[in-house]
Design a protein around this motif. Sequence first.
Motif, PDB file in Angstrom:
ATOM      1  N   GLU A   1     -34.079 -43.289   8.862  1.00  0.00           N
ATOM      2  CA  GLU A   1     -33.286 -43.460  10.108  1.00  0.00           C
ATOM      3  C   GLU A   1     -31.580 -42.651   9.768  1.00  0.00           C
ATOM      4  N   SER A   2     -31.093 -41.878   8.360  1.00  0.00           N
ATOM      5  CA  SER A   2     -30.356 -41.568   7.872  1.00  0.00           C
ATOM      6  C   SER A   2     -30.687 -40.045   8.509  1.00  0.00           C
ATOM      7  N   LEU A   3     -31.962 -39.108   8.532  1.00  0.00           N
ATOM      8  CA  LEU A   3     -31.777 -38.345   9.290  1.00  0.00           C
ATOM      9  C   LEU A   3     -32.133 -37.914  10.399  1.00  0.00           C
ATOM     10  N   GLU A   4     -32.938 -39.389  11.209  1.00  0.00           N
ATOM     11  CA  GLU A   4     -32.499 -39.353  12.623  1.00  0.00           C
ATOM     12  C   GLU A   4     -30.941 -39.275  13.124  1.00  0.00           C
ATOM     13  N   ALA A   5     -29.880 -39.805  12.028  1.00  0.00           N
ATOM     14  CA  ALA A   5     -28.638 -39.677  12.501  1.00  0.00           C
ATOM     15  C   ALA A   5     -28.005 -38.564  12.561  1.00  0.00           C
ATOM     16  N   ALA A   6     -28.795 -38.144  11.547  1.00  0.00           N
ATOM     17  CA  ALA A   6     -28.135 -36.773  10.975  1.00  0.00           C
ATOM     18  C   ALA A   6     -28.545 -36.022  12.552  1.00  0.00           C
ATOM     19  N   LYS A   7     -29.296 -36.161  12.710  1.00  0.00           N
ATOM     20  CA  LYS A   7     -30.755 -34.830  14.600  1.00  0.00           C
ATOM     21  C   LYS A   7     -29.398 -35.343  15.265  1.00  0.00           C
ATOM     22  N   LYS A   8     -29.026 -36.675  15.840  1.00  0.00           N
ATOM     23  CA  LYS A   8     -28.051 -37.293  16.863  1.00  0.00           C
ATOM     24  C   LYS A   8     -26.876 -36.793  16.834  1.00  0.00           C
ATOM     25  N   VAL A   9     -26.325 -35.845  15.599  1.00  0.00           N
ATOM     26  CA  VAL A   9     -24.731 -35.359  15.784  1.00  0.00           C
ATOM     27  C   VAL A   9     -24.833 -33.684  15.600  1.00  0.00           C
ATOM     28  N   ALA A  10     -26.297 -33.514  15.124  1.00  0.00           N
ATOM     29  CA  ALA A  10     -26.065 -32.140  15.056  1.00  0.00           C
ATOM     30  C   ALA A  10     -25.660 -31.571  15.938  1.00  0.00           C
ATOM     31  N   ALA A  11     -25.760 -31.286  16.759  1.00  0.00           N
ATOM     32  CA  ALA A  11     -25.021 -30.340  18.101  1.00  0.00           C
ATOM     33  C   ALA A  11     -23.587 -30.475  18.007  1.00  0.00           C
ATOM     34  N   GLU A  12     -22.943 -31.042  17.323  1.00  0.00           N
ATOM     35  CA  GLU A  12     -21.249 -31.723  17.154  1.00  0.00           C
ATOM     36  C   GLU A  12     -21.041 -31.540  16.047  1.00  0.00           C
ATOM     37  N   LEU A  13     -21.216 -30.624  15.402  1.00  0.00           N
ATOM     38  CA  LEU A  13     -20.985 -30.316  14.162  1.00  0.00           C
ATOM     39  C   LEU A  13     -20.171 -29.201  13.968  1.00  0.00           C
ATOM     40  N   PRO A  14     -19.113 -28.833  13.074  1.00  0.00           N
ATOM     41  CA  PRO A  14     -18.145 -27.661  12.883  1.00  0.00           C
ATOM     42  C   PRO A  14     -18.891 -26.064  13.278  1.00  0.00           C
ATOM     43  N   LYS A  15     -18.093 -24.943  13.616  1.00  0.00           N
ATOM     44  CA  LYS A  15     -19.486 -23.844  13.770  1.00  0.00           C
ATOM     45  C   LYS A  15     -19.179 -23.448  12.543  1.00  0.00           C
TER      46      LYS A  15
END
Length: 541
Positions: free
Chosen positions: A455-469
């Motif tokens: 569930e943590s890996l899935e949560a991270a995948k969900k917001v991956a596109a919004e991480l700081p550049k």
Amino acid sequence: MKSKKWVYLILTTAVSAGLVTGCGDGDAGSGNKNSSAPAGNDKVSATGFPIVKEPIKLTMMAGKAPTTANNWNETMLWQEYAKMTNIHVDFQLVPFDALTEKRNLMMAGGDYPDAVYLGRFNTDDLMKYGSQGALIKLNDLIDKHAPNFKKIMDQNPEVKKAITMPDGNIYSFPNMLSPDFPSVRMGAKLWLKKEWLDALGMKEPNTTEEFYNYLKAVKNTDLNKNGKQDEVPLSAPKLKDIFLHFKGYFGLQNRGSSHSFVDMGENNQLRFIPTDDRYKEQLTYFNKLWSEGLIDKDILVNEKDQNKFFAKGAEGVFGAIRVSSPFTLMKQTGYFGAPSLAGPRGDKLHSEFRPAVANPGAFVITNKNKNPEATVRWMDYFFSEEGNKLFFMGFKDKSYIEKPDGNVEYTDEINKNPQGLTFEQALVKYVTWPGGGYPGIVREKYFKGAESLPESLEAAKKVAAELPKEVWPAFSYTDKETDRMQALNTDITAYVDEMTTKFITGAVPLSDWNKFVDTIKKMGLDEYLKIYQAAYDRYKK
């Protein structure tokens, strides 16, 4: 699981030892009475075990999380590693909440141990105590006695850059997060209770306003059907934890979470976050949540005793929660990771993201240490694959099993404890990593904690596109800058933290915003940003 039993188990881990004792006369250049006779270079093995031919003893102060065992000297990891290395370490534990104050008093008094493990030294501390000679230089020792860590630095130049001080010296081993493990670099996440969201007939919130509506519905509905209004819409171990998580949704903290007060503003100029209008917008939002009873009313009290927070969470009353994992900490299932929420201006940055070097000063060796070569080898092992496996997984057929494909997983004693212990409660008799901050590197292969759960890996995948550049590591300051920056930062941080809480809770009205900004400016904000700019310029070279 019964909450009363759960509280007792957590409380038994919360007691810790007092400060370490070193040389009686406090002379920084004298030997530590707790150290054994020095093991010269000829007595330190170049490779393999034992590290030293004749047994030696080291004393280490260590920061302790509430979730780790009360006495590390009785933990299997350190007992067995002492046998492997011929180095016995006497760990003197200090709770995280008191660590910085007690550590600084110890260093200032000159009565410190051979090393500090999980010491949470920031770059200012490293420069200060390194330039004074209290912490030894590690450059040559790493080259000669730390092949595993040296390999990591060679492969990741940003790591060496992050731990090298302005004087060119390295005084510490860091707490490192593998660059290809985004879930652990995010750390704690915002979790929503799926059962309650479904019962309310609501879709997953995608904006801060939709999130507010979900919290309001939780507060006004008897979702656990016990006839009581005991549902808690939103909670976390600390109020500032939730506030930190939401900064990106208001367009703040765009260079990651190592810099909570400064990021990059318009025209490529450093921005002081707490005086920006967007910060006021975030305060206004949180004041609304607080005033309507949507944030846990006990959160400020429980900050001083987080066992109460964990026990409350174990009752399953939280609608949304910001922690590393509801399962590992409170044995709660049915939560899923929230997406990045679009704020009032459309920002949806997931700003809570750490650099690869999460803390540069996780392990230091002092000038009291008679065995620096052996101590460096002792620490370096945990940057290797084998050491990583030992540190996180513990011992084969005791705390973990090895599957036919070579992968490892914890035993049922850990994952499905028959006594009803949580994951971390069952694990800490074997290892001491729960709570985080330890020196070493966190790799997904062997780290089976909260951040590596499906569930943590899935949560991270969900917001991956919004991480700081771009993610900044902690900046380092010259010796001259350090003294002034520490003074400015201490006063400004204390004032901002105090006023942030007061604005949120309504103790101070938001109509006092301009007075708040003016006060910060008078506290030396221009000088603060000038020093920050100099450190940033060095980082960008």
